[in-house]
Design an enzyme around this catalytic site. Structure first.
Site, PDB file in Angstrom:
ATOM      1  CD  GLN A  96      26.681  -7.807  41.608  1.00  0.00           C
ATOM      2  OE1 GLN A  96      26.295  -7.817  40.476  1.00  0.00           O
ATOM      3  NE2 GLN A  96      25.807  -8.242  42.635  1.00  0.00           N
ATOM      4  CG  HIS A 147      37.544   1.794  49.243  1.00  0.00           C
ATOM      5  ND1 HIS A 147      38.413   1.795  47.939  1.00  0.00           N
ATOM      6  CD2 HIS A 147      37.454   0.416  49.220  1.00  0.00           C
ATOM      7  CE1 HIS A 147      38.575   0.416  47.315  1.00  0.00           C
ATOM      8  NE2 HIS A 147      37.918  -0.545  48.376  1.00  0.00           N
ATOM      9  CG  ASP A 158      38.883  -3.711  48.085  1.00  0.00           C
ATOM     10  OD1 ASP A 158      37.926  -2.873  47.504  1.00  0.00           O
ATOM     11  OD2 ASP A 158      39.302  -3.016  49.111  1.00  0.00           O
ATOM     12  CG  ASN A 166      22.320  -4.618  35.077  1.00  0.00           C
ATOM     13  OD1 ASN A 166      21.529  -5.353  34.562  1.00  0.00           O
ATOM     14  ND2 ASN A 166      22.335  -4.368  36.445  1.00  0.00           N
ATOM     15  CD  GLU A 167      18.365  -4.519  38.007  1.00  0.00           C
ATOM     16  OE1 GLU A 167      18.853  -3.828  38.778  1.00  0.00           O
ATOM     17  OE2 GLU A 167      17.996  -5.787  37.738  1.00  0.00           O
ATOM     18  CE1 TYR A 222      17.145 -11.228  41.158  1.00  0.00           C
ATOM     19  CE2 TYR A 222      16.995  -9.487  39.645  1.00  0.00           C
ATOM     20  CZ  TYR A 222      17.681 -10.605  40.161  1.00  0.00           C
ATOM     21  OH  TYR A 222      19.044 -10.656  39.704  1.00  0.00           O
TER      22      TYR A 222
HETATM   23  C1  GBH Z   1      19.527  -7.019  40.238  1.00  0.00           C
HETATM   24  O1  GBH Z   1      19.239  -5.850  40.763  1.00  0.00           O
HETATM   25  C2  GBH Z   1      21.186  -6.806  39.814  1.00  0.00           C
HETATM   26  O2  GBH Z   1      21.149  -6.295  38.610  1.00  0.00           O
HETATM   27  C3  GBH Z   1      22.154  -7.370  40.231  1.00  0.00           C
HETATM   28  O3  GBH Z   1      23.576  -6.742  40.332  1.00  0.00           O
HETATM   29  C4  GBH Z   1      21.883  -8.028  41.582  1.00  0.00           C
HETATM   30  O4  GBH Z   1      22.952  -8.641  42.221  1.00  0.00           O
HETATM   31  C5  GBH Z   1      20.719  -8.835  41.669  1.00  0.00           C
HETATM   32  O5  GBH Z   1      19.659  -7.952  41.257  1.00  0.00           O
HETATM   33  C6  GBH Z   1      20.131  -9.061  43.126  1.00  0.00           C
HETATM   34  O6  GBH Z   1      19.804  -7.829  43.866  1.00  0.00           O
HETATM   35  O7  GBH Z   1      15.247  -0.613  47.189  1.00  0.00           O
HETATM   36  O8  GBH Z   1      14.256  -2.206  48.795  1.00  0.00           O
HETATM   37  O9  GBH Z   1      14.568  -2.662  46.074  1.00  0.00           O
HETATM   38  C7  GBH Z   1      17.813  -6.289  41.266  1.00  0.00           C
HETATM   39  C8  GBH Z   1      16.789  -5.157  41.567  1.00  0.00           C
HETATM   40  C9  GBH Z   1      17.202  -3.330  42.938  1.00  0.00           C
HETATM   41  C10 GBH Z   1      16.962  -5.270  43.939  1.00  0.00           C
HETATM   42  C11 GBH Z   1      17.586  -2.400  44.300  1.00  0.00           C
HETATM   43  C12 GBH Z   1      17.530  -4.751  45.210  1.00  0.00           C
HETATM   44  C13 GBH Z   1      17.672  -2.589  46.755  1.00  0.00           C
HETATM   45  C14 GBH Z   1      16.740  -2.738  47.518  1.00  0.00           C
HETATM   46  N1  GBH Z   1      17.512  -4.561  42.997  1.00  0.00           N
HETATM   47  N2  GBH Z   1      17.065  -3.143  45.603  1.00  0.00           N
HETATM   48  S1  GBH Z   1      15.319  -1.968  47.512  1.00  0.00           S
END
Ligand code: GBH
Length: 494
Positions: free
Chosen positions: A38, A58, A71, A185-186, A329
């Site tokens: 990121q 890509h 990128d 991670n996650e 979150y």
């Molecule tokens: C984290 O994911 C990540 O670890 C991090 O890299 C990211 O930048 C950050 O949170 C903010 O998003 O399928 O409708 O939920 C948090 C959990 C799971 C939230 C996937 C966004 C996609 C949309 N994420 N989700 S949905």
């Protein structure tokens, strides 16, 4: 100025001048988080190999909101000194960042080492050390080397061996600097968005199977990485190893309806429990086994869609989390939709749970469709984890808010304030052990399928400028102040 901003100013001035508020324990750690793909950019610079996210963005730009990729991103690979100077200014205790596997092993395997990549991370570690900032290091934040994705990625159990070689190398090279390791991670997000939908890399929508196979391989890979550390490095390096787990808090839609309460608990077991149970109690949660085995059988599968752990594997995975790395979150409301013996023609983990999710219309939204501001959900999540898994030491390693690049980000401040207040309550009133908090994120970055549209940073990055100019937001000053005073005003966050 809006009324909200004026109110915020009043609260802020009151907070600064009188300082009467709740205090965080002296040893509570404040930090910020990022991840390699990121922020680093330099996707093919200095010997780095292709990751599955490079390949994904890509080849399928239409899967990303603004058809962008990382990128260049924040170009932190070349600008890390500037980024670390912000960490120093914030005076954080720690910085959570990740190592890019394909920057270390360009083809994913240890027959070729990219020493330029290794030296990059050593330079970062040295700089952090100079400023007394503890690195909290994620070994894998979704950027799988593409050659390993070609081999099936997280559905291929051989990945466990490749991951083992990679983490051993990282412990060897970087272990002297690191006290807190995060293996993966996650995995929940990878397994849902990457292997049960087309949204995230690799975008393999393997309905009803991907979710479980991916979890199975992640758990085995984590346990292997944990044992390697304990057996070969712990004695000299004395660090802690954990897997980073994420969860939405699941609230029953109708709390007085027993079937709703059960549906919410079932959802927690299928998402957090899918990982927490094997790690702390051994094997998959019973409800997951019952539901998936039953439905698989009724659907005529020769074997359950849920892979079985052998008793050796159960023992191997159990007890491999030195602390509980928790990302939080947002929350959902849950209600039951069907009996699991019904709707058999549809194969999905959603149908295995037999629930649907919604939100409470009173929850304040963010600019991101999935992210609502529900601070009490964090406290509930902490308590659920503590009760399920016998009070582990909890380290909140991600929490943050999305907006559309505003510098006066009072909604973010409000979100952070609420979540930190609820963290404090979990510590003070519920007597839970929460050792620290990482704000996501230090700066705006490539937000996966949202590209650069949603910003999570307390530092804004101007992605259209040549120098990728960094500008601090109001939330940056707020967080800096909080870190310094260690106090927070919680009156408005019941
Ligand atoms: C984290 O994911 C990540 O670890 C991090 O890299 C990211 O930048 C950050 O949170 C903010 O998003 O399928 O409708 O939920 C948090 C959990 C799971 C939230 C996937 C966004 C996609 C949309 N994420 N989700 S949905």
């Amino acid at each position: 100025m809006s009324i909200k901003q004026i109110l915020f100013l009043i609260v802020f001035i009151n907070f600064v001048s009188f300082g009467r508020t709740d205090k965080f324990p002296d040893n509570f750690l404040f930090g910020v988080a990022t991840s390699a793909y990121q922020i680093e950019g330099a996707w093919n610079q200095s010997g780095k190999g292709e990751s599955m996210w490079d390949w994904f963005t890509h080849n399928f730009p239409e899967r990303i909101q603004d058809t962008s990729n990382a990128d260049i991103a924040c170009d932190s690979y070349n600008r890390y000194e500037e980024d670390v100077s912000f960490l120093k200014d914030l005076n954080v205790s720690f910085y959570r960042f990740s190592i890019s596997w394909p920057r270390i092993f360009p083809n994913g395997q240890n027959n070729r080492v990219n020493w330029e990549g290794v030296n990059y991370y050593i330079a970062v570690f040295k700089l952090l050390k100079e400023f007394n900032i503890e690195p909290v290091v994620t070994l894998y934040h979704w950027d799988l080397p593409q050659p390993l994705n070609n081999l099936g990625g997280w559905t291929n159990p051989l990945l466990v061996d490749y991951f083992a070689n990679y983490v051993r190398f990282c412990y060897e090279q970087f272990g002297q600097y690191v006290k807190y390791w995060i293996t993966l991670n996650e995995p929940q997000t990878t397994c849902i968005n990457g292997y049960s939908s087309t949204e995230f890399a690799p975008g393999y929508n393997i309905k009803g199977l991907g979710f479980y196979y991916c979890a199975y391989v992640h758990l085995l890979a984590h346990a292997r990485a944990y044992h390697i550390y304990k057996d070969e490095f712990y004695e000299t390096q004395q660090g802690k190893v954990s897997i980073d787990l994420t969860m939405r808090w699941m609230e029953p839609l109708n709390k007085s309806d027993e079937s709703h309460v059960l549906a919410a608990e079932r959802t927690l077991q299928f998402t957090m429990g899918l990982y927490g149970h094997p790690l702390y109690l051994g094997d998959w949660p019973q409800i997951v086994k019952d539901n998936v085995d039953k439905r698989s059988e009724l659907q005529g599968y020769a074997r359950s869609r849920l892979p079985k752990f052998t008793s050796e594997q159960i023992d191997f995975i159990k007890g491999t989390n030195d602390y509980f790395a928790l990302n939080y979150y947002t929350s959902n409301l849950v209600y039951p939709t069907h009996d699991i013996t019904e709707d058999l023609n549809e194969t999905s983990y959603g149908k295995d749970m037999g629930v649907s999710l919604s939100i409470d219309s009173s929850w304040p939204s963010s600019t991101s469709s999935w992210l609502y501001n529900v601070p009490y959900g964090l406290r509930s999540m902490i308590n659920w984890v503590a009760e399920q898994y016998d009070n582990p030491e909890i380290f909140i390693l991600e929490n943050g808010f999305a907006d559309l690049h505003t510098l006066d980000d009072y909604d973010r401040i409000n979100y952070l304030n609420g979540h930190l207040c609820h963290t404090l309550r979990a510590i003070n009133e519920d007597k839970r052990t929460v050792i620290g908090y990482a704000l996501w994120s230090l700066m705006d970055n490539f937000e996966w399928s949202d590209g650069y549209e949603q910003s999570f940073g307390i530092i804004a990055v101007d992605f259209s400028s040549v120098n990728l100019t960094r500008t601090v937001r109001a939330s940056y000053e707020w967080y800096k102040n909080l870190i310094e005073s260690r106090t927070i005003d919680c009156e408005d966050f019941e």
